[in-house]
Design a protein around this motif. Structure first.
Motif, PDB file in Angstrom:
ATOM      1  N   VAL A  27      50.056  47.727  31.949  1.00 50.99           N
ATOM      2  CA  VAL A  27      49.424  46.832  32.803  1.00 50.99           C
ATOM      3  C   VAL A  27      48.370  45.968  32.127  1.00 50.99           C
ATOM      4  O   VAL A  27      47.577  45.175  32.748  1.00 50.99           O
ATOM      5  CB  VAL A  27      49.023  47.546  34.009  1.00 50.99           C
ATOM      6  CG1 VAL A  27      49.850  48.242  35.037  1.00 50.99           C
ATOM      7  CG2 VAL A  27      47.838  48.508  33.786  1.00 50.99           C
ATOM      8  N   GLY A  34      56.311  47.888  33.037  1.00 54.27           N
ATOM      9  CA  GLY A  34      55.183  47.951  32.126  1.00 54.27           C
ATOM     10  C   GLY A  34      55.726  47.055  31.126  1.00 54.27           C
ATOM     11  O   GLY A  34      56.695  46.613  30.388  1.00 54.27           O
ATOM     12  N   PRO A  61      51.082  44.073  40.638  1.00 55.16           N
ATOM     13  CA  PRO A  61      50.878  44.629  39.325  1.00 55.16           C
ATOM     14  C   PRO A  61      52.075  45.241  38.936  1.00 55.16           C
ATOM     15  O   PRO A  61      52.920  45.665  39.626  1.00 55.16           O
ATOM     16  CB  PRO A  61      49.930  45.677  39.418  1.00 55.16           C
ATOM     17  CG  PRO A  61      49.900  46.124  40.882  1.00 55.16           C
ATOM     18  CD  PRO A  61      50.194  44.898  41.620  1.00 55.16           C
ATOM     19  N   PRO A  62      52.491  45.349  37.638  1.00 58.38           N
ATOM     20  CA  PRO A  62      53.446  46.230  37.306  1.00 58.38           C
ATOM     21  C   PRO A  62      53.643  47.933  37.822  1.00 58.38           C
ATOM     22  O   PRO A  62      52.395  48.276  37.855  1.00 58.38           O
ATOM     23  CB  PRO A  62      53.096  46.483  35.644  1.00 58.38           C
ATOM     24  CG  PRO A  62      52.462  44.989  35.347  1.00 58.38           C
ATOM     25  CD  PRO A  62      51.807  44.968  36.490  1.00 58.38           C
ATOM     26  N   ILE A  79      51.012  51.018  36.952  1.00 58.88           N
ATOM     27  CA  ILE A  79      49.745  51.213  36.982  1.00 58.88           C
ATOM     28  C   ILE A  79      49.384  52.475  37.811  1.00 58.88           C
ATOM     29  O   ILE A  79      50.213  52.895  38.577  1.00 58.88           O
ATOM     30  CB  ILE A  79      49.377  50.116  38.092  1.00 58.88           C
ATOM     31  CG1 ILE A  79      47.867  49.806  38.135  1.00 58.88           C
ATOM     32  CG2 ILE A  79      49.831  50.206  39.593  1.00 58.88           C
ATOM     33  CD1 ILE A  79      47.124  48.736  38.688  1.00 58.88           C
TER      34      ILE A  79
END
Length: 449
Positions: free
Chosen positions: A57, A78, A418-419, A422
């Motif tokens: 991330v 990711g 977020p990816p 995380i």
């Protein structure tokens, strides 16, 4: 070029340091870019990011600063995943032809992907992008129904081909959508039941308007997280409206380009709804950054369309991007991802809500899983004033080494995606930097204040 060097206090670390947010080299690169790339391109942030590397991330810029990526939903497992890289390299060294030849890896992946869908959605056609997937879905819908009318939400984004741009008011404005398109607003206030009733009534009016124009509805096309409308996930309140559109003869196209692949705490955003899709479109995270997308639907729908029209895409569904997609599917399936994403999303949303309360800033935190929107058009703050604040907040977070963006009809909401790799510590880091950014900005007050 401004913002060559910025001196600021990093309140998370509690020290002062010179931070080369945008170096002279980056400024020069931005100027060179402007001289060769078309005017359709945009750069994020007042201080653009020049990426040197990325992992998980974290994005590292050319000055060596690590930036917490809370925006990019494409690298779902990711950034720079080594297993994806190895799988793609192996296929490039083996064979990367097209779908007019037999390839066991492509068929194997299609079987495994379809196993994640309801039984009636038993065929897949690959494309290279979500735009292409939505374009093909519209072709299928108009062919299958013999109609042209399309219903979309009021600030929807569905892609950039001519066909999907025409049904994307977030790109062309409400006045710029095609004459065969009618938009429906997203109810912001009220109970779930009230919002469901309001949305259903808006769909009824949209169907009536299309019929008045002599254009019966072919499809209702809905991003199942309502991402560009401001992130209204989970969006169960749209179910009754979609059912009414289906009752009028329209097909429900579930646009999963942003909501799919466990983003909302379910494999697919439509699983939050109480209505079955007729077609589903996939994209963005499907290949973790490789160009692969798809339309999923019933065999009969594809057979009917295929009997009259060919659909072939030179690069869609070739072995290399399929290899990346296979790694994504395996990783998400092996790690009980929906459960994990729901837990992390709850931690993030509650942390953001508490940070806003502590800062004395009115905000409504919405979302499902790790699709999160923070709406600041509350408490007497107009959408336009909220949008100004969000722009300032996005740049303040950039200065605090966090990457986010905005969404909503006016840009009044912060967009967090977020990816999915995380972890809890990174969620807490994100909450802490968000809290510090709120305290660093002038307090947001209602327009009458």
């Amino acid at each position: 070029m401004q913002h060559l060097v910025t001196l600021h206090k990093n309140k998370n670390l509690g020290d002062y340091r010179d931070t080369w947010l945008t170096s002279a080299v980056t400024a020069s690169l931005a100027q060179r870019r402007q001289q060769v790339l078309g005017g359709t391109y945009r750069l994020f942030y007042d201080e653009p990011v020049e990426v040197a590397s990325a992992s998980g991330v974290w994005v590292t810029d050319v000055a060596g600063t690590r930036l917490l990526d809370a925006y990019n939903n494409v690298p779902v497992i990711g950034h720079s995943d080594p297993e994806v890289a190895a799988a793609v390299q192996a296929e490039l060294l083996r064979a990367n032809s097209h779908t007019r030849y037999l390839d066991r890896e492509v068929v194997d992946y299609a079987e495994r992907l379809l196993a994640r869908f309801p039984a009636h959605l038993d065929r897949v056609a690959f494309t290279c992008s979500g735009s292409e997937a939505n374009d093909l879905a519209l072709q299928l819908a108009t062919h299958l129904t013999g109609r042209r009318g399309i219903i979309v939400t009021e600030h929807a984004y569905h892609g950039t081909t001519a066909a999907v741009r025409a049904v994307s008011p977030s790109l062309v404005t409400l006045a710029g959508v095609a004459d065969y398109v009618v938009t429906v607003p997203i109810p912001r206030d009220g109970s779930d039941a009230e919002r469901a009733q309001e949305f259903a009534a808006a769909v009824d009016r949209a169907v009536a308007e299309l019929c008045r124009r002599g254009l019966e509805p072919a499809a209702i096309l809905v991003d199942t997280a309502l991402t560009s409308d401001g992130i209204f996930a989970p969006a169960a309140f749209v179910s009754e409206g979609i059912r009414r559109a289906q009752a009028s003869g329209a097909l429900f196209i579930a646009d999963e380009v942003q909501a799919g692949f466990c983003r909302t705490g379910q494999w697919w955003g439509f699983e939050h709804l109480d209505v079955a899709p007729d077609l589903v479109t996939l994209g963005k995270p499907m290949g973790n950054g490789l160009p692969i997308a798809a339309v999923v639907g019933p065999a009969a729908s594809f057979d009917s369309f295929g009997a009259e029209y060919r659909y072939f895409n030179t690069f869609a569904g070739t072995a290399a991007p399929i290899a990346a997609a296979r790694v994504v599917l395996d990783r998400l399936g092996a790690n009980d991802t929906p459960v994990r994403v729901n837990a992390l999303g709850e931690r993030l949303r509650s942390g953001f809500a508490q940070a806003a309360t502590d800062a004395g800033v009115g905000a409504l935190v919405r979302g499902a899983g790790l699709m999160v929107g923070v709406d600041f058009a509350v408490g007497g703050v107009s959408p336009s004033r909220a949008a100004e604040y969000v722009r300032e907040l996005v740049n303040e977070l950039r200065r605090r080494e966090v990457l986010v963006s905005h969404t909503g009809a006016h840009g009044e909401a912060l967009k967090i995606r977020p990816p999915l790799v995380i972890d809890e510590a990174e969620i807490d880091e994100l909450i802490g930097r968000f809290a510090a950014a709120l305290l660093a900005l002038p307090r947001l007050a209602g327009d009458a204040a």
